[in-house]
Enzyme design. Structure first.
Site, PDB file in Angstrom:
ATOM      1  N   HIS A  59     -11.556  13.321  35.688  1.00 37.11           N
ATOM      2  CA  HIS A  59     -11.836  14.731  35.972  1.00 37.11           C
ATOM      3  C   HIS A  59     -10.896  15.558  35.094  1.00 37.11           C
ATOM      4  CE1 HIS A  59     -14.497  13.877  39.311  1.00 37.11           C
ATOM      5  NE2 HIS A  59     -13.599  13.062  39.833  1.00 37.11           N
ATOM      6  N   ASN A  89      -9.747   2.592  41.860  1.00 37.69           N
ATOM      7  CA  ASN A  89     -10.225   3.807  41.178  1.00 37.69           C
ATOM      8  C   ASN A  89      -9.229   4.936  41.419  1.00 37.69           C
ATOM      9  OD1 ASN A  89     -12.443   5.210  39.810  1.00 37.69           O
ATOM     10  ND2 ASN A  89     -12.905   6.215  41.762  1.00 37.69           N
ATOM     11  N   GLU A 148     -16.007   8.960  36.925  1.00 40.41           N
ATOM     12  CA  GLU A 148     -16.331  10.281  37.485  1.00 40.41           C
ATOM     13  C   GLU A 148     -16.116  11.387  36.457  1.00 40.41           C
ATOM     14  OE1 GLU A 148     -14.352  10.947  41.267  1.00 40.41           O
ATOM     15  OE2 GLU A 148     -14.563   8.854  41.861  1.00 40.41           O
ATOM     16  N   ASP A 189     -15.958  14.508  34.299  1.00 38.07           N
ATOM     17  CA  ASP A 189     -16.460  15.874  34.122  1.00 38.07           C
ATOM     18  C   ASP A 189     -15.357  16.684  33.461  1.00 38.07           C
ATOM     19  OD1 ASP A 189     -14.859  16.298  36.407  1.00 38.07           O
ATOM     20  OD2 ASP A 189     -16.536  16.833  37.705  1.00 38.07           O
ATOM     21  N   GLU A 234      -7.897   6.271  44.966  1.00 37.09           N
ATOM     22  CA  GLU A 234      -6.847   7.318  44.955  1.00 37.09           C
ATOM     23  C   GLU A 234      -5.633   6.955  45.800  1.00 37.09           C
ATOM     24  OE1 GLU A 234      -8.863  10.975  46.002  1.00 37.09           O
ATOM     25  OE2 GLU A 234      -9.944  11.036  44.103  1.00 37.09           O
TER      26      GLU A 234
HETATM   27  C1  XIL Z   1     -16.262  14.765  45.925  1.00 34.18           C
HETATM   28  C2  XIL Z   1     -17.720  15.198  46.029  1.00 34.18           C
HETATM   29  O1  XIL Z   1     -18.212  15.436  44.750  1.00 34.18           O
HETATM   30  C3  XIL Z   1     -17.842  16.423  46.895  1.00 34.18           C
HETATM   31  O2  XIL Z   1     -19.209  16.737  47.127  1.00 34.18           O
HETATM   32  C4  XIL Z   1     -17.125  16.230  48.227  1.00 34.18           C
HETATM   33  O3  XIL Z   1     -17.154  17.434  48.952  1.00 34.18           O
HETATM   34  C5  XIL Z   1     -15.698  15.796  48.005  1.00 34.18           C
HETATM   35  O4  XIL Z   1     -15.673  14.628  47.203  1.00 34.18           O
HETATM   36  N1  XIL Z   1     -12.772  11.862  43.601  1.00 34.18           N
HETATM   37  C6  XIL Z   1     -13.663  11.029  44.210  1.00 34.18           C
HETATM   38  C7  XIL Z   1     -14.953  11.566  44.683  1.00 34.18           C
HETATM   39  O5  XIL Z   1     -13.414   9.815  44.282  1.00 34.18           O
HETATM   40  O6  XIL Z   1     -15.428  10.900  45.825  1.00 34.18           O
HETATM   41  C8  XIL Z   1     -14.878  13.044  44.957  1.00 34.18           C
HETATM   42  O7  XIL Z   1     -16.197  13.515  45.273  1.00 34.18           O
HETATM   43  C9  XIL Z   1     -14.314  13.769  43.762  1.00 34.18           C
HETATM   44  C10 XIL Z   1     -12.910  13.282  43.472  1.00 34.18           C
END
Ligand code: XIL
Length: 330
Positions: free
Chosen positions: A224, A188, A253, A255, A147
């Protein structure tokens, strides 16, 4: 007779009865890695969570357990319990591991804020060495830098950017390669699914890093999504241009959030989104992994992070497959 009935009833109560897909597990549908973020706590304490994970997926990403704030909350004081538990689970069950994550502006320990440039630089290198070294040879791929971009494509002004300068990215990848030469090294980010200002910046950076000979192997597209925003229809095109730089792609990741309450129309829209992500990955030969950020609505970061949204995963709270699951594994 009564005794036999009682035994059968007890067995039914003990064995989590979760229907598998008629088609077989999701991991067997594709030659890509099929992963999920996992948390050590339910992995250890919920038999049904563990059994669905084991049945359906062949890769795991620790959801929080490898983050810097977790593994080294105070300088020199380490906590590897969660990370070890997940890596051991993976070894015992033949799962691949995605390491997550080494250099990130979030969930890093507060003591970093007290360090000046040169000390921070050596501490970051040491962190990469220590964490990657601990699991050397056991992690298929690492999210090395996470990020790093703002939405407009400028660099996020993290402490790493501010104190170490633009070269912190190349340095992190070089240190990572040295720490575990067998791991694939990824950058990422999120909101980089379609072609946009942020993914343009990502593309340009990866091109430059490759030109400079920096050891980067892949680009992680977090994915996401929320059904309240349109699907990023240029996703396939974006994955193709990134892959053309000579790197692998991973959906890291995925969802798909739903404004609550969920209903069958929304779940159907969600299914379409998941299927489009699945198809975009499968349209690009270098897209090697499809990982979701958790697999069950019982344990998902979404409701806590996006108030009013939820139901983002492939399985419901009772670990029953949702329409999205059936869409990608009919
Ligand atoms: C999130 C987790 O799912 C949570 O449990 C935590 O509180 C915060 O982080 N991008 C990422 C992940 O790279 O590490 C994040 O995970 C979600 C967004």
């Amino acid at each position: 007779m009564f005794a036999r009935l009682a035994v059968a009833t007890v067995a039914l109560l003990l064995v989590p009865v979760v229907p598998a897909s008629a088609a077989g597990p999701l991991k067997d549908r594709t030659n890509r890695y099929v992963g999920s973020a996992v948390a050590a706590q339910p992995l250890n304490s919920e038999a049904d969570y563990r059994s669905v994970l084991t049945r359906e997926f062949d890769s795991v990403t620790p959801e929080n357990e490898m983050k810097w704030a977790v593994v080294e909350p105070n300088r020199g004081q380490f906590n590897w319990s969660g990370a070890d538990a997940i890596v051991n689970y993976a070894r015992q069950n033949g799962k691949s591991v995605r390491g997550h994550t080494l250099v990130w502006h979030s969930q890093y320990p507060g003591w970093l804020n007290n360090l000046g440039s040169s000390e921070l630089r050596s501490v970051v290198q040491q962190h990469i060495n220590t964490e990657m070294g601990r699991y050397r040879g056991r992690i298929r791929a690492w999210d090395v830098v996470n990020e790093m971009f703002n939405e407009d494509g400028s660099r996020r002004q993290s402490i790493f950017q501010q104190r170490m300068g633009d070269n912190y990215v190349a340095d992190a990848f070089r240190w990572a390669r040295a720490a575990d030469p067998s791991a694939k090294l990824y950058i990422n980010d999120y909101n980089t699914e379609g072609v946009n200002a942020k993914s343009n910046a990502l593309y340009n950076l990866v091109r430059t890093l490759k030109q400079q000979g920096v050891p980067i192997d892949g680009v992680g597209i977090q994915t996401h999504l929320s059904i309240q925003y349109g699907f990023p229809t240029s996703m396939r095109q974006n994955l193709e241009r990134l892959a053309a730089l000579g790197v692998d792609i991973a959906i890291t990741e995925a969802d798909v959030r739903i404004p609550l309450p969920a209903d069958s129309t929304k779940l159907n829209t969600q299914a379409n989104y998941y299927k489009q992500v699945w198809d975009a990955c499968h349209a690009v030969s270098r897209c090697v992994e499809f990982t979701t950020w958790g697999f069950t609505d019982r344990h998902s970061w979404v409701p806590g992070t996006f108030p009013g949204e939820g139901a983002a995963c492939l399985f419901d709270t009772n670990l029953r497959p949702k329409p999205a699951y059936t869409r990608i594994n009919p």
